[in-house]
Design an enzyme around this catalytic site. Structure first.
Site, PDB file in Angstrom:
ATOM      1  N   CYS A  54     -23.942 -35.110  33.109  1.00 60.52           N
ATOM      2  CA  CYS A  54     -23.640 -34.281  31.940  1.00 60.52           C
ATOM      3  C   CYS A  54     -24.338 -34.724  30.659  1.00 60.52           C
ATOM      4  CB  CYS A  54     -22.133 -34.282  31.680  1.00 60.52           C
ATOM      5  SG  CYS A  54     -21.109 -33.910  33.110  1.00 60.52           S
ATOM      6  N   HIS A 115     -19.516 -33.572  24.735  1.00 59.85           N
ATOM      7  CA  HIS A 115     -19.842 -34.790  25.494  1.00 59.85           C
ATOM      8  C   HIS A 115     -21.141 -35.450  25.035  1.00 59.85           C
ATOM      9  CE1 HIS A 115     -19.329 -36.873  29.696  1.00 59.85           C
ATOM     10  NE2 HIS A 115     -19.007 -37.648  28.662  1.00 59.85           N
TER      11      HIS A 115
END
Length: 558
Positions: A54, A115
């Site tokens: 990610c 994130h």
């Protein structure tokens, strides 16, 4: 952008099980909205993430640069940002496409997962926050959805921390017992009741922390923000889907009169696969299939909003995933990760296609031809120059940008992608490289390093969260492995000098390209190494005083 979606999970990329199911005696499509996007637009079959996890993949997507250039990698096995309260993140010096579009008069928004960090030195400096990277509006998770947000049967952090705390508790309890006996029997000179009491206090603290660590993680990482303020801590996951859709609809309606950029970053289909009641039990693929179908429905709701507001023909829509599906996400006989179709490997694997080949769908009625399929190598990094060009902006000239403008390829006025070579990293380690040899119509893939699957003969690293990038769990190949993806997209048959006359020429050509690529790299601090990727309590966002963090300001979201 979906989270952890496998390319094989989508109907238009060949899935015939999630795609279809029998309802009321009729066969129905299971990802009809994503499939409709592809039918009405352009579908890329060799669309590649710049990283198999990610944080680095999303950094590359937003900046158009390999994550190593911005320092959004690690050399220590810390593959992603591990906590919200860390000092690492996307450096403020990086230029995102949101920054450029904002400067060109676009209203910019991010709804969903971020994130990429929050703060550097204090919880209020917001140096890595979306609003410091070109977004006018942010609503979503500053961290990432994870199994620990629901205290699920799988765990990213909780289980390991509980195990370590239990070991420490047992050691300190043994020491406390030993000191107590030593004091009572006078067998340990120097033992004092003060030392016994302090040892017992530490023992109780370790025991309490072990019992509460799951709840602490939920409060520390599983919360929603609206711009710079915490909206809900901890988040109530079951109502996040309708809240996100309401936020999307509100953003579009508020800004439909002018140009806007909206990045919808789904929390689906990452574990713990939070799925609303309407979609539970519908898929033959269990909870993962249910979650995928709900995400497809969300795509449909967003497209319906564009239709309702009369924006369909004036809006470019792009759909992708940040990387491949997670093969290791399973517990017992239940598979909770995605399917990567015919492609080998999955999430976390920097070289194998299953970790980096993702859906890539563009729709823009009247501008892009409907039903077009492109087999050329393209990258998530290409979105940066493409949207910057469409907005009338300029790609920065003071840094290397690895993405290439896709517009001519999408419209059909260019035959080939502008990528001759693409590098495939795992953390800071180059695992593979791809060469698109135009004159032969071949796409060669050279693997320098591959993970060692566990157990022997498996196709993943079961028993771990993801495969490692270095150390004794990888194989260094000399000479490297060579595949011709144009004939063997599954990477099932490695070529040799005996089976491929061009073996040495291809390997040498790719080696020269790697050398040239490395000469463009400038050393920068690695944001995901331990110094910047360890929990710092003074950076913890909190409604109240940690660990007593609680608020709910989303009862009536605007």
């Amino acid at each position: 952008m979906a989270d952890d979606l496998g390319i094989g999970d989508v109907g238009c990329y060949g899935n015939t099980t999630i795609r279809q199911g029998r309802e009321n005696g009729l066969w129905v499509q299971r990802t009809p909205n994503i499939d409709r996007l592809a039918a009405d637009g352009v579908r890329l079959t060799q669309h590649l993430a710049a990283a198999p996890l990610c944080t680095p993949s999303r950094a590359a997507f937003l900046t158009g640069r390999y994550p190593l250039r911005s320092g959004m990698v690690s050399s220590q096995g810390l593959r992603v940002l591990r906590w919200t309260a860390v000092s690492g993140g996307l450096p403020p010096s990086e230029i995102t496409f949101a920054k450029i579009l904002k400067a060109k008069g676009y209203t910019t928004g991010l709804i969903g997962k971020w994130h990429l960090g929050l703060s550097c030195a204090s919880p209020d400096d917001h140096c890595h926050h979306p609003l410091n990277h070109g977004f006018d509006h942010f609503y979503g998770m500053p961290f990432s959805m994870m199994a620990d947000c629901e205290r699920w049967e799988l765990s990213e952090k909780r289980a390991v921390l509980e195990s370590r705390l239990d070991v420490c508790f047992q050691l300190v309890a043994l020491a406390t017992l030993t000191l107590t006996i030593g004091k009572l029997t006078h067998l340990i000179p120097g033992a004092s009741w003060t030392l016994v009491i302090w040892s017992a206090v530490v023992c109780l603290l370790l025991f309490a922390t072990s019992c509460l660590v799951g709840a602490l993680i939920m409060h520390a990482d599983c919360f929603l923000m609206r711009n710079h303020s915490i909206a809900e801590q901890p988040m109530r996951s079951q109502r996040t889907t309708p809240l996100m859709l309401q936020e999307v609809s509100s953003f579009v309606k508020r800004h439909k009169q002018g140009p806007f950029l909206l990045f919808v970053s789904f929390l689906h289909v990452h574990t713990p696969l939070v799925t609303t009641e309407n979609f539970r039990g519908r898929s033959p693929h269990g909870l993962y299939g249910d979650n995928t179908e709900e995400m497809d429905w969300m795509v449909g709701q967003i497209l319906e909003t564009l239709d309702t507001e009369g924006l369909t023909n004036s809006t470019l829509v792009y759909f992708t995933s940040d990387h491949g599906g997670s093969l290791e996400a399973r517990f017992g006989n239940n598979q909770y990760g995605g399917w990567n179709g015919i492609y080998k490997g999955g999430k976390g694997m920097g070289g194998w296609e299953g970790g980096i080949r993702v859906p890539g769908i563009f729709r823009w009625p009247g501008v892009l031809p409907a039903g077009r399929v492109i087999h050329e190598p393209t990258s998530l990094m290409d979105i940066f120059p493409t949207v910057v060009h469409l907005a009338g902006g300029q790609v920065p000239q003071d840094r290397v940008v690895d993405g290439r403008d896709l517009l001519a390829l999408l419209q059909g006025t260019a035959r080939h992608s502008d990528h001759e070579f693409l590098m495939h990293y795992c953390e800071s380690f180059l695992h593979a490289a791809r060469w698109h040899q135009h004159d032969r119509g071949a796409v060669w893939k050279v693997h320098f390093t591959t993970p060692i699957f566990q157990p022997d003969g498996a196709g993943a690293c079961y028993g771990q969260i993801v495969c490692p990038c270095s150390g004794n769990r990888v194989t260094l190949h000399a000479p490297p492995l060579l595949f011709d993806l144009s004939r063997d997209p599954s990477e099932a048959h490695a070529l040799t000098p005996d089976t491929e006359p061009s073996f040495h020429q291809v390997v040498e050509t790719v080696a020269r390209a790697v050398v040239a690529h490395r000469q463009t790299l400038i050393p920068v601090p690695l944001q995901l190494d331990a110094a910047d990727n360890t929990w710092k309590p003074w950076l913890q966002p909190c409604c109240g005083r940690f660990p007593f963090c609680w608020c709910d300001r989303d009862a009536d979201p605007r």
